[in-house]
Write a protein that holds these residues in place. Structure first.
Motif, PDB file in Angstrom:
ATOM      1  N   GLY A   1      16.612  -4.613 -16.344  1.00  0.00           N
ATOM      2  CA  GLY A   1      16.172  -3.484 -16.289  1.00  0.00           C
ATOM      3  C   GLY A   1      15.406  -3.466 -14.761  1.00  0.00           C
ATOM      4  O   GLY A   1      14.972  -4.385 -14.243  1.00  0.00           O
TER       5      GLY A   1
ATOM      6  N   TYR B   1       8.690   5.786 -15.888  1.00  0.00           N
ATOM      7  CA  TYR B   1       9.334   6.259 -17.165  1.00  0.00           C
ATOM      8  C   TYR B   1       8.637   6.218 -18.350  1.00  0.00           C
ATOM      9  O   TYR B   1       7.747   5.630 -18.434  1.00  0.00           O
ATOM     10  CB  TYR B   1      10.664   5.376 -17.007  1.00  0.00           C
ATOM     11  N   ASP B   2       9.345   7.023 -19.426  1.00  0.00           N
ATOM     12  CA  ASP B   2       8.937   7.040 -20.637  1.00  0.00           C
ATOM     13  C   ASP B   2       9.700   5.896 -21.421  1.00  0.00           C
ATOM     14  O   ASP B   2      10.779   6.170 -21.887  1.00  0.00           O
ATOM     15  CB  ASP B   2       8.982   8.284 -21.582  1.00  0.00           C
ATOM     16  N   TRP B   3       9.133   4.783 -21.586  1.00  0.00           N
ATOM     17  CA  TRP B   3       9.816   3.694 -22.254  1.00  0.00           C
ATOM     18  C   TRP B   3      10.249   3.803 -23.700  1.00  0.00           C
ATOM     19  O   TRP B   3      11.290   3.481 -24.063  1.00  0.00           O
ATOM     20  CB  TRP B   3       9.073   2.399 -22.112  1.00  0.00           C
ATOM     21  N   ASN B   4       9.732   4.852 -24.332  1.00  0.00           N
ATOM     22  CA  ASN B   4      10.317   5.236 -25.702  1.00  0.00           C
ATOM     23  C   ASN B   4      11.673   5.804 -25.794  1.00  0.00           C
ATOM     24  O   ASN B   4      11.917   5.832 -26.779  1.00  0.00           O
ATOM     25  CB  ASN B   4       9.211   6.193 -26.235  1.00  0.00           C
TER      26      ASN B   4
ATOM     27  N   TYR C   1      14.198   4.535 -23.910  1.00  0.00           N
ATOM     28  CA  TYR C   1      15.008   3.338 -23.411  1.00  0.00           C
ATOM     29  C   TYR C   1      16.222   3.530 -24.044  1.00  0.00           C
ATOM     30  O   TYR C   1      16.365   3.409 -25.367  1.00  0.00           O
ATOM     31  CB  TYR C   1      14.280   1.933 -23.586  1.00  0.00           C
TER      32      TYR C   1
ATOM     33  N   GLY D   1      15.716   0.571 -18.173  1.00  0.00           N
ATOM     34  CA  GLY D   1      14.846  -0.377 -18.568  1.00  0.00           C
ATOM     35  C   GLY D   1      13.570  -0.751 -17.617  1.00  0.00           C
ATOM     36  O   GLY D   1      13.998  -0.502 -16.542  1.00  0.00           O
ATOM     37  N   SER D   2      12.678  -1.154 -18.057  1.00  0.00           N
ATOM     38  CA  SER D   2      11.729  -1.700 -16.991  1.00  0.00           C
ATOM     39  C   SER D   2      11.969  -3.278 -16.723  1.00  0.00           C
ATOM     40  O   SER D   2      13.132  -3.810 -16.908  1.00  0.00           O
ATOM     41  CB  SER D   2      10.454  -2.034 -18.292  1.00  0.00           C
TER      42      SER D   2
ATOM     43  N   THR E   1      10.182  -2.976 -22.229  1.00  0.00           N
ATOM     44  CA  THR E   1      11.923  -2.799 -22.713  1.00  0.00           C
ATOM     45  C   THR E   1      12.689  -4.189 -22.780  1.00  0.00           C
ATOM     46  O   THR E   1      13.810  -4.225 -23.213  1.00  0.00           O
ATOM     47  CB  THR E   1      12.767  -1.912 -22.100  1.00  0.00           C
TER      48      THR E   1
ATOM     49  N   ASP F   1       4.869  -2.338 -16.050  1.00  0.00           N
ATOM     50  CA  ASP F   1       6.448  -2.064 -15.947  1.00  0.00           C
ATOM     51  C   ASP F   1       6.925  -3.519 -15.838  1.00  0.00           C
ATOM     52  O   ASP F   1       8.095  -3.567 -15.746  1.00  0.00           O
ATOM     53  CB  ASP F   1       6.997  -0.930 -15.091  1.00  0.00           C
TER      54      ASP F   1
END
Length: 141
Positions: A8, A14-17, A19, A26-27, A43, A69
């Motif tokens: 990542g 970013y909204d990691w939900n 991914y 990805g983070s 993530t 992150d």
């Protein structure tokens, strides 16, 4: 020759939900030679699974800094808890080490200039200029 896998490279906003959806990265996390993980953002476990890597194969985790992150303490604990033969070696700032709660994780606090070895690799924690939440905490390259 070493192998790098970028799990990542996303930005902190970013909204990691989301991914895995188009355009959502990805983070931050990078895997070196299939067993040395640099950073462990939200993530990371999903990324490891996405690339077909067993979390138990990761022997070492090196943290650059503790922004969310790059670092999720609960995921580090989960990573350390996967069926593994040896404890997970965690290297990061003393503040980050204090946040990792797992009997199956060995914390190695780092400060700028520290030199250490992981297998065939010789590493040095170089100071990074990065604003952190705690003034006395260090970020590393």
């Amino acid at each position: 020759m070493a192998e790098l896998l970028f799990l990542g490279t996303g930005a902190a906003d970013y909204d990691w939900n989301h991914y895995g959806e188009p355009g959502v990265l990805g983070s931050t996390a990078t895997l070196l030679d299939g067993h040395i993980l640099f950073d462990c953002g939200p993530t990371t476990l999903k990324s490891i699974e996405r690339f077909g890597i067993s979390p138990a194969d990761i022997t070492d985790l090196v943290l650059t800094h503790n922004h969310e992150d790059h670092f999720n303490p609960a995921l580090v604990t989960a990573l350390a808890g996967h069926s593994r033969k040896h404890p997970l070696n965690f290297r990061g700032s003393p503040q980050a080490c204090a946040l990792v709660e797992s009997p199956n994780c060995i914390c190695h606090p780092l400060t700028a200039g520290d030199r250490f070895s992981i297998g065939k690799f010789q590493l040095t924690a170089l100071p990074a200029s990065h604003v952190l939440n705690t003034p006395d905490e260090e970020a590393f390259h």
